[in-house]
Design a protein around this motif. Structure first.
Motif, mmCIF file in Angstrom:
data_model
loop_
_atom_site.group_PDB
_atom_site.id
_atom_site.type_symbol
_atom_site.label_atom_id
_atom_site.label_comp_id
_atom_site.label_asym_id
_atom_site.label_seq_id
_atom_site.Cartn_x
_atom_site.Cartn_y
_atom_site.Cartn_z
ATOM 1 N N PRO A 76 72.912 141.878 -3.970
ATOM 2 C CA PRO A 76 73.657 140.627 -3.470
ATOM 3 C C PRO A 76 73.578 140.439 -1.975
ATOM 4 O O PRO A 76 73.524 139.482 -1.286
ATOM 5 C CB PRO A 76 74.751 140.661 -3.992
ATOM 6 N N ASP A 77 73.781 141.604 -1.310
ATOM 7 C CA ASP A 77 73.865 141.485 0.314
ATOM 8 C C ASP A 77 72.601 141.281 0.995
ATOM 9 O O ASP A 77 72.419 141.281 2.100
ATOM 10 C CB ASP A 77 74.553 142.653 0.874
ATOM 11 N N GLY A 78 71.402 141.105 0.217
ATOM 12 C CA GLY A 78 70.043 140.848 0.860
ATOM 13 C C GLY A 78 69.194 142.146 0.870
ATOM 14 O O GLY A 78 68.034 141.967 1.327
ATOM 15 N N LYS A 79 69.791 143.287 0.775
ATOM 16 C CA LYS A 79 68.840 144.665 0.934
ATOM 17 C C LYS A 79 67.924 144.588 -0.065
ATOM 18 O O LYS A 79 68.126 144.344 -1.020
ATOM 19 C CB LYS A 79 69.835 145.700 0.908
ATOM 20 N N LYS A 80 66.612 144.852 0.481
ATOM 21 C CA LYS A 80 65.548 144.973 -0.696
ATOM 22 C C LYS A 80 64.817 146.353 -0.507
ATOM 23 O O LYS A 80 64.747 146.785 0.531
ATOM 24 C CB LYS A 80 64.323 143.976 -0.125
ATOM 25 N N ILE A 81 64.392 146.604 -1.664
ATOM 26 C CA ILE A 81 63.655 147.772 -1.812
ATOM 27 C C ILE A 81 62.278 147.367 -2.520
ATOM 28 O O ILE A 81 62.360 146.828 -3.719
ATOM 29 C CB ILE A 81 64.280 149.051 -2.494
#
Length: 70
Positions: free
Chosen positions: A6-11
């Motif tokens: 939800p905070d925008g962090k992507k893997i």
């Protein structure tokens, strides 16, 4: 495979499987499964049981890489 928090962090991780194309063989799977033969195999994904295919396909490889983040 991409997971986004939800905070925008992507893997993002990629799974690659090499092989060759052939005539239509088998009725399992979808898309290219009946015409794709993975390297070191004699059967197309369409001829393999789903459990066998899922142990070697590109999605499995990507999930294997991404699970280290959990």
């Amino acid at each position: 495979l991409t997971i986004q928090w939800p905070d925008g962090k992507k893997i993002t991780e990629t799974g690659i499987i090499k092989g060759s194309l052939t005539d239509i063989r088998g009725k399992n799977g979808f898309g290219y499964d009946p015409i794709f033969i993975p390297l070191k195999n004699k059967l197309t994904f369409g001829q393999m049981s789903p459990s066998r295919k899922y142990k070697i396909d590109h999605r499995f490889k990507a999930f294997k890489k991404i699970k280290r983040f959990f």
